[in-house]
Design an enzyme around this catalytic site. Structure first.
Site, PDB file in Angstrom:
ATOM      1  N   ARG A 130       0.834  -1.219   0.000  1.00  0.00           N
ATOM      2  CA  ARG A 130       0.000   0.000   0.000  1.00  0.00           C
ATOM      3  C   ARG A 130       0.865   1.265   0.000  1.00  0.00           C
ATOM      4  NH1 ARG A 130      -3.751  -0.036   4.691  1.00  0.00           N
ATOM      5  NH2 ARG A 130      -2.014  -1.138   5.630  1.00  0.00           N
ATOM      6  N   ASN A 178      -6.383  -2.980   1.845  1.00  0.00           N
ATOM      7  CA  ASN A 178      -6.203  -4.409   2.068  1.00  0.00           C
ATOM      8  C   ASN A 178      -7.559  -5.084   2.197  1.00  0.00           C
ATOM      9  OD1 ASN A 178      -3.408  -4.479   2.087  1.00  0.00           O
ATOM     10  ND2 ASN A 178      -3.239  -4.344   4.305  1.00  0.00           N
TER      11      ASN A 178
END
Length: 95
Positions: free
Chosen positions: A23, A41
């Protein structure tokens, strides 16, 4: 869709993409390319990314996501291009 237009990409990335800085990698790549991005996620171990920006920049971004950070192992990247909505944080559309 033309090359200079603003587009939205809904991107599902699978493989070893959680717990490896994916990320952060995605946010940094988006910032470098001048696009908005919101990597999330998922419970199944995948990462869902919403990105909006100029089509050329979004395509470069998708290529970066295919590579991933050093410790990731990207197995698949599924991309859906849509009309831009103007906010990558307000409209979580993955189900």
């Amino acid at each position: 869709m033309t090359s200079g237009e603003i587009v939205r990409a809904e991107i599902l990335v699978s493989g070893r993409v959680q717990g490896v800085g994916f990320r952060r990698f995605a946010r940094n790549a988006a910032e470098r390319l001048g696009i908005d991005s919101n990597p999330i996620n998922l419970r199944d171990g995948k990462v869902f990314v919403i990105a909006e920006g100029r089509r050329e920049a979004v395509e470069l971004y998708i290529n970066e996501l295919r590579k991933g950070p050093m410790f990731a192992h990207v197995e698949d990247v599924d991309v859906t291009l849509r009309e831009a909505l103007g906010n990558v944080y307000d409209s979580y559309s993955y189900k």
